[in-house]
Structure formats: structure tokens, C-alpha cells
Design a protein around this motif. Structure first.
Motif, PDB file in Angstrom:
ATOM      1  N   ASP A  72      13.592   9.323   5.630  1.00  0.00           N
ATOM      2  CA  ASP A  72      14.768  10.128   5.272  1.00  0.00           C
ATOM      3  C   ASP A  72      15.304  10.916   6.467  1.00  0.00           C
ATOM      4  OD1 ASP A  72      16.760  10.944   3.513  1.00  0.00           O
ATOM      5  OD2 ASP A  72      15.651  12.722   2.880  1.00  0.00           O
ATOM      6  N   VAL A  73      15.398  10.224   7.612  1.00  0.00           N
ATOM      7  CA  VAL A  73      16.028  10.781   8.805  1.00  0.00           C
ATOM      8  C   VAL A  73      17.135   9.812   9.228  1.00  0.00           C
ATOM      9  CG1 VAL A  73      13.971  12.039   9.571  1.00  0.00           C
ATOM     10  CG2 VAL A  73      14.395   9.718  10.426  1.00  0.00           C
ATOM     11  N   PRO A  74      18.095  10.256  10.028  1.00  0.00           N
ATOM     12  CA  PRO A  74      19.173   9.358  10.452  1.00  0.00           C
ATOM     13  C   PRO A  74      18.638   8.158  11.245  1.00  0.00           C
ATOM     14  CG  PRO A  74      19.666  11.639  11.046  1.00  0.00           C
ATOM     15  CD  PRO A  74      18.258  11.605  10.561  1.00  0.00           C
ATOM     16  N   THR A  75      19.231   6.995  11.012  1.00  0.00           N
ATOM     17  CA  THR A  75      18.742   5.793  11.699  1.00  0.00           C
ATOM     18  C   THR A  75      18.919   5.872  13.211  1.00  0.00           C
ATOM     19  OG1 THR A  75      20.846   4.676  11.281  1.00  0.00           O
ATOM     20  CG2 THR A  75      19.048   4.265   9.718  1.00  0.00           C
ATOM     21  N   PHE A  76      19.944   6.588  13.677  1.00  0.00           N
ATOM     22  CA  PHE A  76      20.153   6.695  15.122  1.00  0.00           C
ATOM     23  C   PHE A  76      19.005   7.441  15.808  1.00  0.00           C
ATOM     24  CE2 PHE A  76      22.212  10.588  13.608  1.00  0.00           C
ATOM     25  CZ  PHE A  76      21.652  11.533  14.450  1.00  0.00           C
ATOM     26  N   LEU A  77      18.229   8.178  15.035  1.00  0.00           N
ATOM     27  CA  LEU A  77      17.133   8.959  15.606  1.00  0.00           C
ATOM     28  C   LEU A  77      16.116   8.068  16.320  1.00  0.00           C
ATOM     29  CD1 LEU A  77      16.073  11.930  15.734  1.00  0.00           C
ATOM     30  CD2 LEU A  77      14.631  11.325  13.807  1.00  0.00           C
ATOM     31  N   VAL A  78      15.929   6.839  15.833  1.00  0.00           N
ATOM     32  CA  VAL A  78      14.927   5.962  16.448  1.00  0.00           C
ATOM     33  C   VAL A  78      15.265   5.648  17.900  1.00  0.00           C
ATOM     34  CG1 VAL A  78      14.223   4.976  14.247  1.00  0.00           C
ATOM     35  CG2 VAL A  78      15.946   3.792  15.613  1.00  0.00           C
ATOM     36  N   GLU A  79      16.546   5.698  18.245  1.00  0.00           N
ATOM     37  CA  GLU A  79      16.942   5.431  19.626  1.00  0.00           C
ATOM     38  C   GLU A  79      16.514   6.543  20.574  1.00  0.00           C
ATOM     39  OE1 GLU A  79      21.124   4.720  19.536  1.00  0.00           O
ATOM     40  OE2 GLU A  79      20.896   2.835  18.446  1.00  0.00           O
ATOM     41  N   THR A  80      16.229   7.718  20.039  1.00  0.00           N
ATOM     42  CA  THR A  80      15.852   8.852  20.878  1.00  0.00           C
ATOM     43  C   THR A  80      14.338   9.051  20.957  1.00  0.00           C
ATOM     44  OG1 THR A  80      15.912  10.495  19.094  1.00  0.00           O
ATOM     45  CG2 THR A  80      17.990  10.017  20.216  1.00  0.00           C
ATOM     46  N   LEU A  81      13.599   8.301  20.144  1.00  0.00           N
ATOM     47  CA  LEU A  81      12.135   8.442  20.143  1.00  0.00           C
ATOM     48  C   LEU A  81      11.537   7.823  21.395  1.00  0.00           C
ATOM     49  CD1 LEU A  81      11.245   7.413  16.462  1.00  0.00           C
ATOM     50  CD2 LEU A  81      11.387   9.728  17.407  1.00  0.00           C
ATOM     51  N   PRO A  82      10.406   8.345  21.866  1.00  0.00           N
ATOM     52  CA  PRO A  82       9.694   7.666  22.943  1.00  0.00           C
ATOM     53  C   PRO A  82       9.365   6.235  22.514  1.00  0.00           C
ATOM     54  CG  PRO A  82       8.771   9.850  22.576  1.00  0.00           C
ATOM     55  CD  PRO A  82       9.739   9.587  21.451  1.00  0.00           C
ATOM     56  N   VAL A  83       9.350   5.332  23.464  1.00  0.00           N
ATOM     57  CA  VAL A  83       9.174   3.909  23.160  1.00  0.00           C
ATOM     58  C   VAL A  83       7.914   3.653  22.320  1.00  0.00           C
ATOM     59  CG1 VAL A  83       7.968   3.343  25.321  1.00  0.00           C
ATOM     60  CG2 VAL A  83       9.263   1.587  24.100  1.00  0.00           C
ATOM     61  N   LYS A  84       6.837   4.337  22.634  1.00  0.00           N
ATOM     62  CA  LYS A  84       5.593   4.135  21.892  1.00  0.00           C
ATOM     63  C   LYS A  84       5.763   4.518  20.417  1.00  0.00           C
ATOM     64  CE  LYS A  84       0.682   5.251  22.082  1.00  0.00           C
ATOM     65  NZ  LYS A  84      -0.357   5.990  22.797  1.00  0.00           N
ATOM     66  N   ASP A  85       6.478   5.606  20.157  1.00  0.00           N
ATOM     67  CA  ASP A  85       6.703   6.054  18.782  1.00  0.00           C
ATOM     68  C   ASP A  85       7.627   5.101  18.029  1.00  0.00           C
ATOM     69  OD1 ASP A  85       5.092   8.262  19.261  1.00  0.00           O
ATOM     70  OD2 ASP A  85       6.787   9.576  19.714  1.00  0.00           O
ATOM     71  N   ALA A  86       8.707   4.653  18.684  1.00  0.00           N
ATOM     72  CA  ALA A  86       9.646   3.735  18.036  1.00  0.00           C
ATOM     73  C   ALA A  86       8.947   2.420  17.695  1.00  0.00           C
ATOM     74  CB  ALA A  86      10.848   3.483  18.938  1.00  0.00           C
ATOM     75  N   PHE A  87       8.125   1.936  18.608  1.00  0.00           N
ATOM     76  CA  PHE A  87       7.410   0.680  18.371  1.00  0.00           C
ATOM     77  C   PHE A  87       6.383   0.843  17.254  1.00  0.00           C
ATOM     78  CE2 PHE A  87       4.255  -2.618  19.266  1.00  0.00           C
ATOM     79  CZ  PHE A  87       5.091  -3.727  19.306  1.00  0.00           C
ATOM     80  N   LYS A  88       5.649   1.952  17.290  1.00  0.00           N
ATOM     81  CA  LYS A  88       4.647   2.219  16.256  1.00  0.00           C
ATOM     82  C   LYS A  88       5.306   2.292  14.882  1.00  0.00           C
ATOM     83  CE  LYS A  88       2.710   6.277  16.431  1.00  0.00           C
ATOM     84  NZ  LYS A  88       1.831   7.440  16.671  1.00  0.00           N
TER      85      LYS A  88
END
Length: 112
Positions: A69-85
Motif C-alpha cells: 500500500d505504497v505508491p508504485t513509483f517508490l520502488v524506483e527510489t529503493l536501493p537495488v538490493k531492496d527492490a530486488f528482494k
């Protein structure tokens, strides 16, 4: 299931800044429409994914954002390890793999 982020991130919700250090994934809240919305967003960004949804790291992470329940664009700002996880947890869920009930201890990595 709670996924701890390697560093906190912020976004705006209802005009207020929100800081988070973890994502609380609630896969039960997802519907087929959430997949269709992610596909539509990806297509609008010039990245149609068609039948390759579970092969797209971005689509999986965006669906994870919807589960949290967070905006989808937020994943672009996550560190790569977090986005991948995040994407790996979603992929595991979609493919029917067991999902850990809670985040492992800080020194442990999730076993997918």
C-alpha cells in the motif's frame, strides 16, 4: 510479512511526508486488477511486458508496492538490493513458494 529496508525512504501521502524503514506486504489485499494496473503503468512508461510479468523485476516490485500500500513509483527510489528482494518475495508468492511469516533476524538473509 514485513520486509526491512536497508535504509529508510520517504514519500508524500495526502500532502504529508511519510518515512518508512520497512514494507508490510499484505498479499491478501491484491486482486487481478492490481496486476492489470501494473501492466498498464509499465506500458505507459514504454515497457510493455505482456506474458513476461514474472520475469520483470520492475513489474514484480511494483506489485509488491501495491501489496504494501505504497505508491508504485517508490520502488524506483529503493536501493537495488531492496527492490530486488521485494520482487523476489512477490515472485515467490505468485509461484506458490512458501513465504516467511516474519522478517529474519538482521544477520540472516531470506531463503527463497
Amino acid at each position: 510479512m514485513k520486509v526491512k529496508l536497508s535504509r529508510s525512504t520517504t514519500y508524500f501521502k495526502d500532502g504529508k511526508e511519510v518515512e518508512i524503514d520497512s514494507l508490510d506486504l499484505d498479499f491478501d489485499r491484491l486482486t487481478g486488477n492490481d496486476i492489470f494496473e501494473v501492466e498498464r503503468e509499465m506500458t505507459m512508461m514504454g515497457h510493455p511486458i505482456g506474458t513476461q510479468f514474472v520475469q520483470s523485476s520492475k513489474a514484480l516490485a511494483m506489485l509488491g508496492a501495491k501489496a504494501a500500500d505504497v505508491p508504485t513509483f517508490l520502488v524506483e527510489t529503493l536501493p537495488v538490493k531492496d527492490a530486488f528482494k521485494l520482487g523476489m518475495y512477490v515472485k515467490g508468492f505468485l509461484m506458490g513458494f512458501p513465504i516467511p511469516l516474519e522478517h529474519p533476524k538482521e544477520s540472516e538473509e531470506p531463503q527463497l
